[in-house]
Motif scaffolding. Structure first.
Motif, PDB file in Angstrom:
ATOM      1  N   TRP A 225       0.812  -1.226   0.000  1.00  0.00           N
ATOM      2  CA  TRP A 225       0.000   0.000   0.000  1.00  0.00           C
ATOM      3  C   TRP A 225       0.839   1.266   0.000  1.00  0.00           C
ATOM      4  CZ3 TRP A 225      -0.535   3.928   3.667  1.00  0.00           C
ATOM      5  CH2 TRP A 225       0.095   3.704   4.907  1.00  0.00           C
ATOM      6  N   GLN A 228       1.528   2.258  -3.530  1.00  0.00           N
ATOM      7  CA  GLN A 228       0.417   2.419  -4.473  1.00  0.00           C
ATOM      8  C   GLN A 228       0.101   3.895  -4.693  1.00  0.00           C
ATOM      9  OE1 GLN A 228      -2.482  -0.054  -2.555  1.00  0.00           O
ATOM     10  NE2 GLN A 228      -2.069  -1.793  -3.901  1.00  0.00           N
ATOM     11  N   SER A 229      -0.463   4.178  -5.863  1.00  0.00           N
ATOM     12  CA  SER A 229      -0.801   5.575  -6.176  1.00  0.00           C
ATOM     13  C   SER A 229      -1.955   6.039  -5.293  1.00  0.00           C
ATOM     14  CB  SER A 229      -1.218   5.666  -7.643  1.00  0.00           C
ATOM     15  OG  SER A 229      -2.442   4.990  -7.815  1.00  0.00           O
ATOM     16  N   GLU A 230      -2.084   7.348  -5.168  1.00  0.00           N
ATOM     17  CA  GLU A 230      -3.183   7.912  -4.379  1.00  0.00           C
ATOM     18  C   GLU A 230      -4.521   7.440  -4.944  1.00  0.00           C
ATOM     19  OE1 GLU A 230      -3.014   9.370  -1.469  1.00  0.00           O
ATOM     20  OE2 GLU A 230      -0.845   9.129  -1.637  1.00  0.00           O
ATOM     21  N   GLU A 231      -4.559   7.310  -6.274  1.00  0.00           N
ATOM     22  CA  GLU A 231      -5.811   6.898  -6.905  1.00  0.00           C
ATOM     23  C   GLU A 231      -6.199   5.483  -6.451  1.00  0.00           C
ATOM     24  OE1 GLU A 231      -5.899   6.702 -11.207  1.00  0.00           O
ATOM     25  OE2 GLU A 231      -7.841   5.727 -10.947  1.00  0.00           O
ATOM     26  N   VAL A 232      -5.213   4.569  -6.508  1.00  0.00           N
ATOM     27  CA  VAL A 232      -5.500   3.192  -6.086  1.00  0.00           C
ATOM     28  C   VAL A 232      -5.893   3.178  -4.605  1.00  0.00           C
ATOM     29  CG1 VAL A 232      -4.465   0.901  -5.682  1.00  0.00           C
ATOM     30  CG2 VAL A 232      -4.010   2.132  -7.813  1.00  0.00           C
ATOM     31  N   LYS A 233      -5.174   3.967  -3.811  1.00  0.00           N
ATOM     32  CA  LYS A 233      -5.448   3.982  -2.366  1.00  0.00           C
ATOM     33  C   LYS A 233      -6.834   4.541  -2.038  1.00  0.00           C
ATOM     34  CE  LYS A 233      -1.182   5.502  -1.200  1.00  0.00           C
ATOM     35  NZ  LYS A 233      -0.182   6.172  -0.376  1.00  0.00           N
ATOM     36  N   SER A 234      -7.335   5.419  -2.936  1.00  0.00           N
ATOM     37  CA  SER A 234      -8.642   6.001  -2.616  1.00  0.00           C
ATOM     38  C   SER A 234      -9.814   5.159  -3.152  1.00  0.00           C
ATOM     39  CB  SER A 234      -8.724   7.430  -3.160  1.00  0.00           C
ATOM     40  OG  SER A 234      -8.664   7.387  -4.561  1.00  0.00           O
ATOM     41  N   ASN A 235      -9.502   4.121  -3.954  1.00  0.00           N
ATOM     42  CA  ASN A 235     -10.578   3.243  -4.438  1.00  0.00           C
ATOM     43  C   ASN A 235     -11.113   2.386  -3.293  1.00  0.00           C
ATOM     44  OD1 ASN A 235     -10.254   4.081  -7.051  1.00  0.00           O
ATOM     45  ND2 ASN A 235      -8.902   2.369  -7.629  1.00  0.00           N
TER      46      ASN A 235
END
Ligand SMILES: NC(=O)CC[C@H](N)C(=O)O
Length: 258
Positions: A225, A228-235
């Motif tokens: 984690w 991981q990109s902020e985008e992946v983390k916010s999914n």
């Protein structure tokens, strides 16, 4: 009102707290009941909108993982469970819960209630504890995996090799769109036939799977984690999505009454 979820535990169950937490995050109310309590008061099963069979080592995996719990359910609670099936109650069996559902016969066909598939020892006969890729079958009727395609979940099992009694069973599962999730072709951890990680019943309401969606309900559960990109983390984490799907299903179906 929030859908009411029943979580069934017994001696050796060890994933009931996580399962309850996952359902609560997804917007359900949960009650965890010991098997003995349900056998004493089977009528209470009729109060619930969703049922969860958690992972663990019920009765110490004696005889075979899930066998003893499945036999107790079969001989003492099959009728109220089949009534729940008739009411269209979504059910999930995770890992040991999956082993129980197939040995009890609620999967692959809850109306037949006979065992035609099993989870045998992993091909490499060791307990495996790691994250593995998961691919949802695009045809599946499963309501729990809606909107999910490919993701990773942790596995933790010694008896996870999905096998069927004969080739007709596997053909039937495919024809009825009951294969819900597979491991990737190049990373089948336990030797399961057709890389199968999870199956559902013909209605898509009952899901059994070896990987643990309740262990991926927050971005920080993923071992990578921090990279991981902020985008992946916010999914929404893929594991949590399973529970959100079931809760939404029940809410949509029951409309204002739930
Ligand atoms: N995590 C689990 O539920 C493990 C299931 C079972 N005890 C096995 O090892 O196969």
């Amino acid at each position: 009102m929030k859908p009411k979820t029943l979580i069934i535990r017994t001696a050796g169950t060890n994933c009931d707290l996580e399962l309850s937490h996952a359902f609560q995050l997804a917007g359900a109310e949960t009650e965890t009941h010991h098997l003995n309590d349900l056998i004493e008061n089977p009528d209470q099963i009729a109060r619930f909108d969703i049922i969860g069979f958690p992972g663990g080592f019920s009765y110490g995996d004696d005889v075979a993982a899930g066998r003893i719990l499945a036999n107790r359910l079969k001989h003492q609670l099959l009728e109220p469970l089949q009534d729940a099936v008739k009411r269209g109650v979504p059910m999930i069996g995770i890992c040991n819960g999956f082993q129980v559902l197939v040995k009890l016969g609620l999967l692959p066909d809850p109306h037949a209630a006979v065992q035609t598939v099993t989870l045998a020892d992993n091909t490499n006969p060791r307990f495996l504890d790691r994250w593995v890729g998961q691919e949802v079958d695009s045809q599946t009727k499963c309501i729990w995996t809606q909107g999910l395609t490919s993701f990773e979940l942790p596995i933790a099992h010694g008896e996870g090799r999905f096998v069927t009694e004969n080739d007709n069973i596997i053909a039937q599962l495919k024809a009825n769109k009951q294969v819900a999730i597979r491991y990737p072709q190049n990373d089948n951890p336990n030797g399961s036939v057709d890389n199968i990680a999870g199956i559902c019943d013909p209605t898509g309401l009952i899901l059994g799977l070896m990987p643990h969606p309740e262990r991926y309900i927050d971005a920080t559960n993923h071992p990578q984690w921090t990279r991981q990109s902020e985008e992946v983390k916010s999914n929404t984490p893929a594991g949590l999505q399973f529970f959100i799907n079931a809760v939404s299903y029940v809410k949509d179906r029951n409309g204002a009454t739930v």
